[in-house]
Design a protein around this motif. Sequence first.
Motif, mmCIF file in Angstrom:
data_model
loop_
_atom_site.group_PDB
_atom_site.id
_atom_site.type_symbol
_atom_site.label_atom_id
_atom_site.label_comp_id
_atom_site.label_asym_id
_atom_site.label_seq_id
_atom_site.Cartn_x
_atom_site.Cartn_y
_atom_site.Cartn_z
ATOM 1 N N LEU A 1 0.820 -1.212 0.000
ATOM 2 C CA LEU A 1 0.000 0.000 0.000
ATOM 3 C C LEU A 1 0.853 1.261 0.000
ATOM 4 O O LEU A 1 0.450 2.298 -0.533
ATOM 5 C CB LEU A 1 -0.936 0.001 1.220
ATOM 6 N N SER A 2 2.056 1.185 0.576
ATOM 7 C CA SER A 2 2.930 2.369 0.626
ATOM 8 C C SER A 2 3.542 2.683 -0.738
ATOM 9 O O SER A 2 3.995 3.812 -0.964
ATOM 10 C CB SER A 2 4.026 2.183 1.673
ATOM 11 N N VAL A 3 3.587 1.708 -1.661
ATOM 12 C CA VAL A 3 4.161 1.972 -2.990
ATOM 13 C C VAL A 3 3.108 1.967 -4.087
ATOM 14 O O VAL A 3 3.415 2.259 -5.251
ATOM 15 C CB VAL A 3 5.266 0.945 -3.345
ATOM 16 N N ALA A 4 1.852 1.625 -3.753
ATOM 17 C CA ALA A 4 0.783 1.585 -4.763
ATOM 18 C C ALA A 4 0.494 2.999 -5.265
ATOM 19 O O ALA A 4 0.416 3.947 -4.477
ATOM 20 C CB ALA A 4 -0.466 0.958 -4.172
ATOM 21 N N GLU A 5 0.346 3.128 -6.566
ATOM 22 C CA GLU A 5 0.060 4.422 -7.170
ATOM 23 C C GLU A 5 -1.290 4.367 -7.885
ATOM 24 O O GLU A 5 -1.568 3.430 -8.622
ATOM 25 C CB GLU A 5 1.150 4.801 -8.178
ATOM 26 N N GLU A 6 -2.095 5.379 -7.647
ATOM 27 C CA GLU A 6 -3.402 5.451 -8.303
ATOM 28 C C GLU A 6 -3.281 6.311 -9.552
ATOM 29 O O GLU A 6 -2.831 7.447 -9.498
ATOM 30 C CB GLU A 6 -4.449 6.020 -7.341
ATOM 31 N N THR A 7 -3.682 5.728 -10.692
ATOM 32 C CA THR A 7 -3.653 6.434 -11.971
ATOM 33 C C THR A 7 -5.062 6.480 -12.547
ATOM 34 O O THR A 7 -6.007 5.943 -11.957
ATOM 35 C CB THR A 7 -2.721 5.709 -12.958
ATOM 36 N N ASP A 8 -5.197 7.128 -13.695
ATOM 37 C CA ASP A 8 -6.516 7.204 -14.344
ATOM 38 C C ASP A 8 -7.014 5.820 -14.743
ATOM 39 O O ASP A 8 -8.222 5.585 -14.825
ATOM 40 C CB ASP A 8 -6.430 8.096 -15.594
ATOM 41 N N GLU A 9 -6.069 4.908 -15.009
ATOM 42 C CA GLU A 9 -6.449 3.563 -15.442
ATOM 43 C C GLU A 9 -6.630 2.599 -14.273
ATOM 44 O O GLU A 9 -6.995 1.436 -14.466
ATOM 45 C CB GLU A 9 -5.379 3.011 -16.393
ATOM 46 N N GLY A 10 -6.363 3.049 -13.057
ATOM 47 C CA GLY A 10 -6.493 2.185 -11.883
ATOM 48 C C GLY A 10 -5.235 2.219 -11.036
ATOM 49 O O GLY A 10 -4.421 3.148 -11.134
ATOM 50 N N ILE A 11 -5.066 1.209 -10.227
ATOM 51 C CA ILE A 11 -3.916 1.133 -9.318
ATOM 52 C C ILE A 11 -2.778 0.363 -9.979
ATOM 53 O O ILE A 11 -2.996 -0.674 -10.605
ATOM 54 C CB ILE A 11 -4.314 0.439 -8.003
ATOM 55 N N THR A 12 -1.580 0.882 -9.859
ATOM 56 C CA THR A 12 -0.397 0.159 -10.344
ATOM 57 C C THR A 12 0.547 -0.063 -9.156
ATOM 58 O O THR A 12 0.701 0.813 -8.295
ATOM 59 C CB THR A 12 0.354 0.936 -11.439
ATOM 60 N N VAL A 13 1.139 -1.233 -9.136
ATOM 61 C CA VAL A 13 2.056 -1.588 -8.045
ATOM 62 C C VAL A 13 3.347 -2.133 -8.644
ATOM 63 O O VAL A 13 3.317 -3.091 -9.415
ATOM 64 C CB VAL A 13 1.439 -2.656 -7.112
ATOM 65 N N ASP A 14 4.462 -1.487 -8.327
ATOM 66 C CA ASP A 14 5.768 -1.986 -8.732
ATOM 67 C C ASP A 14 6.446 -2.561 -7.488
ATOM 68 O O ASP A 14 6.935 -1.830 -6.632
ATOM 69 C CB ASP A 14 6.620 -0.859 -9.328
ATOM 70 N N VAL A 15 6.421 -3.900 -7.378
ATOM 71 C CA VAL A 15 6.994 -4.555 -6.205
ATOM 72 C C VAL A 15 8.496 -4.275 -6.108
ATOM 73 O O VAL A 15 9.091 -4.368 -5.037
ATOM 74 C CB VAL A 15 6.707 -6.078 -6.249
ATOM 75 N N GLY A 16 9.121 -3.895 -7.233
ATOM 76 C CA GLY A 16 10.533 -3.548 -7.225
ATOM 77 C C GLY A 16 10.837 -2.335 -6.371
ATOM 78 O O GLY A 16 12.001 -2.107 -5.985
ATOM 79 N N ASP A 17 9.795 -1.533 -6.046
ATOM 80 C CA ASP A 17 9.990 -0.367 -5.176
ATOM 81 C C ASP A 17 10.122 -0.772 -3.711
ATOM 82 O O ASP A 17 10.414 0.070 -2.856
ATOM 83 C CB ASP A 17 8.813 0.604 -5.324
ATOM 84 N N ILE A 18 9.870 -2.046 -3.435
ATOM 85 C CA ILE A 18 9.990 -2.537 -2.054
ATOM 86 C C ILE A 18 11.319 -3.287 -1.926
ATOM 87 O O ILE A 18 11.535 -4.299 -2.590
ATOM 88 C CB ILE A 18 8.819 -3.470 -1.696
ATOM 89 N N THR A 19 12.193 -2.789 -1.092
ATOM 90 C CA THR A 19 13.499 -3.412 -0.876
ATOM 91 C C THR A 19 13.420 -4.391 0.296
ATOM 92 O O THR A 19 12.883 -4.046 1.349
ATOM 93 C CB THR A 19 14.560 -2.338 -0.566
#
Length: 536
Positions: free
Chosen positions: A177-195
């Motif tokens: 939830l801390s790296v999830a980004e809300e866009t016009d197309e919905g939510i995108t999550v890049d698990v690579g942002d979590i170390t």
Amino acid sequence: MAGQPTYALGNSGRARDAQSINILAGKAVARAVRTTLGPKGMDKMLVDGLGDIVITNDGATILREMDIEHPAAKMVVEVSKAQDDEVGDGTTTAAVLTGELLTMAEELIAKGVHPTIIATGYRHAAKKAIEILKTITIEVSKDDRETLKKLAKTSLTGKAAGEYKDFLAEIALDAVLSVAEETDEGITVDVGDITIEKREGGSILDTELITGLVIDKERVRPNMPKKIENAKILLASFAIEFQKIEKTAEIKITSPDQMQLFVEQEEKMVKEMVDKIVASGANVVFCQKGIDDLAQYYLEKAGIYACRRITKSDLQKLAKATGATLFQDVTDIRPEDLGSAESVEEKNLHGSKMTFFLGCKEEKTASVILHGGTTHIVDSLKRALNDALCVIGVALEDRSIVAGGGSPEIELALRLREYASTLKGREQLAVAKFAEAFEIIPQTLAENAGLDPIDKLVELRSQHEQGNKNMGLDVYTGKVIDMYENDVLEPLRIKTQAINAATEATVMILRIDDVVAASGRGGAMPPGMPQPDMDM
């Protein structure tokens, strides 16, 4: 054991045609990981040539570490890899399903059905299966924490982290939830942002989530500031040291004064580099290459926190988290391209020092410090946690989940059989066999739990025929129960990706009718492959 773990396919099939041997190879790989499926699945111990061991029941890890030479077998490995890349979980399911589709195809070929017809039927069945899945999905939202935690716990069950699944599920959810980004197309999550950083020592319950970035590096000098507030961060891909002459050159020094001048000139060049860094306003420097002793001294004198030998991947994470530009040369440094964070601090964790970046300019970053008693425990924890992170991320992006415990597979088998009866021609046989292949998942779950697979399949079919779509197998009690009500949930994409990847790999293997040694490659044909007949 000399060499990596090898799954021997044998040479007994030399007299068989290429198609039969390819199917045999694919089935062998699937059979190798089948016993690891589900919460009651067994682990594999993988031993390499150096004696290093990996203990896991993660299908992708097992297949990646196995020494497989057969080309068709490698296609099944690719199915598992694709599943891991796309979803992060369900890798064993994908491999086992591929093996069973090949088994069903082999039975049809033995009855005289042409591989092309089987391939066409399989593709129709896969398309229909995706449509059926969408009718049994459950919608999930970003705010539904309880459901998202249930997804993570389902993923963690049966792995090394299973005993602590409630604790780790909470950490995984907060991290995503801390790296999830809300866009016009919905939510995108890049698990690579979590170390995920591993630390041996302490309890698994010492694992903590940091809302920021953690880099496994310490200051180059202990007298440098241990903590920097309002950090201005410079990322350098160049070495902060005297630039050595690359071309061959000879310098003649005939007196001590000339030697002194030469040394002073070196020091001047290093001092100028550091002065440019200081002039930019940077108070934190992370360098991909070396920082020589003289540069360290000047940086320390200027009150700068510096680290060296940072991996490129860590620099990229830092650039993304802090908004910094990665400088290629000292002349490129501009104050406006520095990154920022509220604080940069070195902390000691069980005797190992790490650097914490907190309050980063770009807030979409998180770090998990994993603790465990031994290296093997921490490694298996990292694999399990990564699966949980991916599962939550995929569910947030798609907003669709399904019940687990084999319930989707039984529903698909039932509905696809009904669909097969509406078809004409031999494709009907392929669709019916495709439906039957799905039953390998609940059957394997039952077998791995020490239950009677036939009795459980009959009971599952009966429940689904009565319209109970979420009924699956509880491997702990041996009962057929409602999986949704008992919190066994999986992302829809686990199923759709497994079906698509398994179908395409099976079709590709079925369409191969001969294997020919390519020219200019050198070496012998892989073991178990039919040798080309040169008397054509």
